[in-house]
Design a protein around this motif. Structure first.
Motif, PDB file in Angstrom:
ATOM      1  N   LYS A  20      34.543  24.922  42.909  1.00 41.39           N
ATOM      2  CA  LYS A  20      34.833  25.746  41.803  1.00 41.39           C
ATOM      3  C   LYS A  20      34.130  25.448  40.272  1.00 41.39           C
ATOM      4  O   LYS A  20      33.565  24.123  40.172  1.00 41.39           O
ATOM      5  N   PRO A  22      33.401  24.532  37.026  1.00 41.53           N
ATOM      6  CA  PRO A  22      34.193  23.777  35.907  1.00 41.53           C
ATOM      7  C   PRO A  22      34.289  24.215  34.548  1.00 41.53           C
ATOM      8  O   PRO A  22      35.677  24.219  33.952  1.00 41.53           O
ATOM      9  N   LEU A  26      35.694  21.025  32.237  1.00 39.53           N
ATOM     10  CA  LEU A  26      34.941  20.041  33.082  1.00 39.53           C
ATOM     11  C   LEU A  26      35.410  18.801  32.688  1.00 39.53           C
ATOM     12  O   LEU A  26      35.757  17.788  33.732  1.00 39.53           O
ATOM     13  N   TRP A  29      38.625  17.867  34.586  1.00 39.86           N
ATOM     14  CA  TRP A  29      38.448  17.836  36.136  1.00 39.86           C
ATOM     15  C   TRP A  29      37.845  16.752  36.285  1.00 39.86           C
ATOM     16  O   TRP A  29      38.055  15.706  37.467  1.00 39.86           O
ATOM     17  N   ILE A  32      40.545  14.099  36.155  1.00 40.95           N
ATOM     18  CA  ILE A  32      41.498  14.337  37.467  1.00 40.95           C
ATOM     19  C   ILE A  32      41.054  13.572  38.363  1.00 40.95           C
ATOM     20  O   ILE A  32      41.608  13.131  39.172  1.00 40.95           O
ATOM     21  N   GLY A  33      39.355  13.872  38.660  1.00 35.82           N
ATOM     22  CA  GLY A  33      38.691  13.235  39.629  1.00 35.82           C
ATOM     23  C   GLY A  33      38.970  11.694  39.692  1.00 35.82           C
ATOM     24  O   GLY A  33      38.953  11.074  40.592  1.00 35.82           O
TER      25      GLY A  33
END
Lengths: 310, 316
Positions: A20, A22, A26, A29, A32-33
């Motif tokens: 996806k 970002p 970004l 993400w 979150i990552g």
């Protein structure tokens, strides 16, 4: 531009099921990552010992699956998995599989980067312990860690200046360098790379010593090998090849026998390479390839237990 | 102890000293030696010179200073050929984290050299892109084959004015959509990374290679099968390419005879600007000396062994 702005300035990328774009989210993400990664690492550390092998084998199988399926799944010869539209369900699955290859490849590149980190961690840990316990040759460990720290600091400092501070490309010119740029140049070009060359050049001494002491004509095989090596080595000497070739040319003119051209040094060496050396290498490569295929299958299917400890 | 027995037990430091002296002397007297380039070198030169002006080339540079005697000469020649042809190129490494920095240093030197000669200055972000290091050669080359735009997505390049731009917006890559739009991939390597590139990409882009003498024999089967279009091997390959940069193929004539002849291609032009003879010429004489020394060492070692055996036989 700082690092955060640099990350935010990423361009939109083509979206697939596997990836996806970002966009402005970004940072979210990334967070979150990181959270997921940390959580996953924590979970993995709590996995019971007897289940660890299964976890490793599962990940190995899943990582290899897209490559195997992408190779085996039928597809149109000139398929462009980015721009074409699948025409039926079969092609749709093929597209889905092939689009997975790129994210998995990226993932393995990132994992490769992490492996460098693991290597560094292991190196620092081993040598720190050696220094702490004053084990044999701990002084070398101290030099190693000090070199490592200096190289890291200077390298990152130099990179930061070039990537984020220098907005005009001034540092591309040596006259504009700052002390840290000189330090980086001294450490990388002046020391590390030169030592790299010095280490490799030592081989020349061993080759000469081995040629003098060990390369003995004790059997027919050794004689054949030596004769072949001699011809190939002589062929590397342009002056000799040229002079020999001119001599053969004159002989051909005098005798009118073109067959003599086959005795030119480069022609003979080329014959040796293409008729003897290359087929032999190809045969070895074929055997190695089969072995690699068998080993790859064993690793992928979790049949290879060696090297995987719980 | 006879002279032959003494020769068999000669101190290795004497051998080392002989090597150092012989090799060093050669380095002080660079000489242009007439040669007949290898067919694989001729193919390499012909393929690169065949590229249309302004072609787009991918360079995978997988060498460091440990093999600079050969690989640096290869890379310098390649840079000069690229710049002579006004080709745009991308370079990266998939084998060694230090390789991109080593390539950058050589590239900067060639750019400065050409600038000093009054030739066009190659500029980052306009004429070439530096993509750095990719840790996994297999995954990188596989993905390059399936989706080039995604494998380099989000990569930035410096611009000549010091800013940054997405690599896909640069003049180098803006018209490239997939690997098929690349005119040639050239691998400069001292390792088996060339095998990976061939296995993953040879069907999608023409590949040529510049490799070390040790790596060369392993790549020859790929050259013979046509998967590698041209191949410069070792220091001989460096000199061969320089020799052809000076004389072309079926081009320059001396006393009515072509200096480099090859019946597989027509006329391939020489390089008419900038530096041509360089590192290959500087080292080629030394290669001769080193090889002669090696051959003499083998001969002397064997003569001493046989003579010593014969004496022992006579004594019995």
């Amino acid at each position: 531009m700082n690092l955060m702005q640099y990350m935010l300035a990423q361009q939109a990328i083509e979206e697939t099921f596997w990836r996806k774009a970002p966009g402005q989210g970004l940072i979210l993400w990334v967070v979150i990552g990181l959270a997921l990664g940390t959580g996953l690492c924590f979970l993995l550390s709590t996995v019971p010992t007897n289940l660890r092998k299964k976890v490793i084998f599962t990940f190995t199988f899943l990582a290899g699956l897209p490559y195997v399926l992408a190779f085996l799944w039928p597809r149109p010869i000139s398929a462009d998995f980015t721009n074409d539209i699948p025409r039926n369900k079969g092609e749709e699955i093929g597209f889905f599989i092939n689009q997975a290859v790129e994210p998995v490849g990226t993932l393995t590149n990132i994992l490769g980067g992490f492996l460098l980190g693991v290597g560094i961690f292991s190196l620092v840990r081993v040598h720190s312990i050696r220094i702490k316990r004053r084990q044999e040759n701990w002084g070398y460990s101290l030099v190693l860690l000090a070199s490592f720290a200096i190289m890291t600091v200077v390298g990152f400092w130099d990179w930061r200046l070039r990537a984020f501070v220098d907005q005009t490309g001034a540092l591309n010119v040596r006259d504009n360098w700052q002390p840290v740029n000189y330090a980086q140049d001294l450490l990388f070009e002046g020391i590390y790379q030169q030592m790299d060359s010095a280490m490799f050049s030592m081989i020349a001494f061993f080759i000469l010593s081995a040629a003098y002491r060990a390369f003995r004509i004790r059997s027919v095989e050794a004689t054949v090998m030596m004769a072949s090596a001699l011809i190939l080595m002589l062929n590397l000497m342009g002056a000799l090849t040229y002079a020999w070739g001119e001599g053969i040319n004159n002989l051909v003119v005098q005798t009118g026998n073109p067959f003599l051209m086959n005795f030119k040094l480069n022609v003979f060496a080329d014959w040796l390479r293409s008729t003897m050396q290359i087929p032999a290498i190809r045969a070895i490569d074929f055997g190695v390839g089969l072995g690699a295929l068998a080993m790859g299958l064993r690793l992928w299917l979790g049949l290879e237990k060696g090297g995987v400890t719980a | 102890m006879t002279i032959w027995e003494k020769m068999q037990k000669v101190d290795r430091r004497i051998l080392y000293a002989i090597l150092v002296v012989c090799v060093c002397v050669g380095l002080f007297f660079p000489t242009t030696i007439p040669t007949d380039p290898d067919p694989s070198s001729k193919s390499f030169y012909a393929e690169v010179m065949k590229l249309e002006k302004g072609s787009t080339v991918i360079i995978q540079t997988d060498w460091t200073n440990s093999t600079r005697g050969e690989s640096m000469g290869h890379f310098e020649n390649l840079m000069r050929l690229m710049m002579h042809g006004d080709h745009k190129f991308v370079f990266y490494s998939a084998a060694d984290p230090a390789a991109p920095q080593v390539a950058r240093t050589v590239l900067a030197r060639i750019v400065a050299e050409r600038k000093g000669q009054g030739l066009r200055e190659y500029k980052v972000g306009e004429d070439y892109i530096d993509l750095g290091f990719f840790p996994n050669a297999e995954a990188t080359n596989t993905t390059m084959g399936s989706n080039l735009r995604s494998v380099w997505a989000n990569r930035k390049s410096k611009t000549p004015t010091g800013g940054e731009v997405d690599v896909w917006q640069t003049p180098v890559l803006k018209d490239v959509k997939n690997i098929g739009d690349i005119d040639m991939m050239i691998v400069v390597t001292a390792s088996a990374s060339i095998d990976v590139a061939i296995q993953r990409l040879a069907q999608k882009v023409p590949i040529t290679a510049m490799v070390t003498g040790v790596t060369g024999p392993g790549v020859l089967p790929f050259y013979q099968s046509g998967q590698v279009k041209g191949l410069a091997i070792g220091l001989k390959g460096v000199y061969d390419v320089e020799y052809m940069m000076v004389n072309g193929i079926n081009d320059v004539e001396v006393e009515g005879q072509k200096v480099v002849e090859w019946d597989k291609v027509g006329k391939v032009d020489r390089v008419s600007e900038g530096t041509t003879f360089s590192r290959g010429r500087a080292y080629y004489g030394t290669l001769h000396v080193a090889l002669v020394l090696l051959i003499l060492a083998v001969i002397m070692g064997n003569v001493a062994m046989f003579a010593s055996r014969r004496r022992k036989g006579d004594a019995v």
